[in-house]
Design a protein around this motif. Structure first.
Motif, mmCIF file in Angstrom:
data_model
loop_
_atom_site.group_PDB
_atom_site.id
_atom_site.type_symbol
_atom_site.label_atom_id
_atom_site.label_comp_id
_atom_site.label_asym_id
_atom_site.label_seq_id
_atom_site.Cartn_x
_atom_site.Cartn_y
_atom_site.Cartn_z
ATOM 1 N N LYS A 63 13.520 -7.209 -4.932
ATOM 2 C CA LYS A 63 12.798 -8.353 -5.497
ATOM 3 C C LYS A 63 11.538 -8.652 -4.695
ATOM 4 C CE LYS A 63 16.826 -10.654 -7.495
ATOM 5 N NZ LYS A 63 17.699 -11.832 -7.420
ATOM 6 N N ALA A 64 11.648 -8.560 -3.369
ATOM 7 C CA ALA A 64 10.493 -8.829 -2.512
ATOM 8 C C ALA A 64 9.402 -7.787 -2.731
ATOM 9 C CB ALA A 64 10.917 -8.846 -1.048
ATOM 10 N N ILE A 65 9.797 -6.525 -2.861
ATOM 11 C CA ILE A 65 8.815 -5.465 -3.101
ATOM 12 C C ILE A 65 8.139 -5.670 -4.448
ATOM 13 C CG2 ILE A 65 8.557 -2.984 -3.540
ATOM 14 C CD1 ILE A 65 10.755 -2.540 -1.426
ATOM 15 N N LYS A 66 8.917 -6.001 -5.467
ATOM 16 C CA LYS A 66 8.359 -6.242 -6.796
ATOM 17 C C LYS A 66 7.357 -7.391 -6.759
ATOM 18 C CE LYS A 66 9.685 -7.235 -11.560
ATOM 19 N NZ LYS A 66 10.781 -7.458 -12.497
ATOM 20 N N VAL A 76 1.365 0.272 1.330
ATOM 21 C CA VAL A 76 1.998 1.583 1.291
ATOM 22 C C VAL A 76 1.784 2.254 2.641
ATOM 23 C CG1 VAL A 76 2.019 3.828 0.156
ATOM 24 C CG2 VAL A 76 1.582 1.771 -1.174
ATOM 25 N N SER A 77 2.870 2.730 3.233
ATOM 26 C CA SER A 77 2.786 3.412 4.522
ATOM 27 C C SER A 77 2.617 4.905 4.261
ATOM 28 C CB SER A 77 4.053 3.154 5.336
ATOM 29 O OG SER A 77 4.028 3.948 6.499
ATOM 30 N N THR A 78 1.399 5.372 4.416
ATOM 31 C CA THR A 78 1.135 6.795 4.183
ATOM 32 C C THR A 78 1.829 7.657 5.223
ATOM 33 O OG1 THR A 78 -0.941 6.584 5.421
ATOM 34 C CG2 THR A 78 -1.063 6.394 3.023
ATOM 35 N N GLU A 79 2.027 7.127 6.422
ATOM 36 C CA GLU A 79 2.721 7.887 7.460
ATOM 37 C C GLU A 79 4.177 8.142 7.070
ATOM 38 O OE1 GLU A 79 1.022 5.016 8.196
ATOM 39 O OE2 GLU A 79 -0.765 5.918 9.077
#
Length: 97
Positions: A63-66, A76-79
């Motif tokens: 829910k938090a990500i949404k 977004v963590s590209t690593e």
């Protein structure tokens, strides 16, 4: 002696077409009749599983990500993505050996 101008062939084709159409209509009606008689029963186990899936549906993290995506604040963590790709390729190579 009978003289024809090809009409008999034409008439036979029309008769065959009508016969095929009638057969297809009858088959369609039969399939429809059979589908109307089909019933499905869901077992108690399946109902419990569905309820468990609904209860465990979106977690707080999901829910938090949404919400962050909707707000435009999701980072977004590209690593992490790159490392996951490397790990996956490494696992595939090991499995292929």
């Amino acid at each position: 002696m009978k003289i024809t101008n090809g009409q008999q062939h034409y008439l036979n084709a029309i008769r065959q077409n009508k016969k095929t159409t009638i057969e297809m209509t009858n088959k369609a009606a039969e399939v429809k009749k059979q589908s109307e008689q089909t019933s499905v029963e869901i077992s108690d186990e399946a109902k419990k599983l569905a309820q468990a899936n609904l209860a465990a549906a979106p977690s707080e993290k999901a829910k938090a990500i949404k919400q962050a995506i909707q707000n435009g604040t999701y980072q977004v963590s590209t690593e992490k993505i790159a490392q996951s790709i490397v790990n996956h390729i490494t696992e595939q190579k090991k499995a292929a050996e």
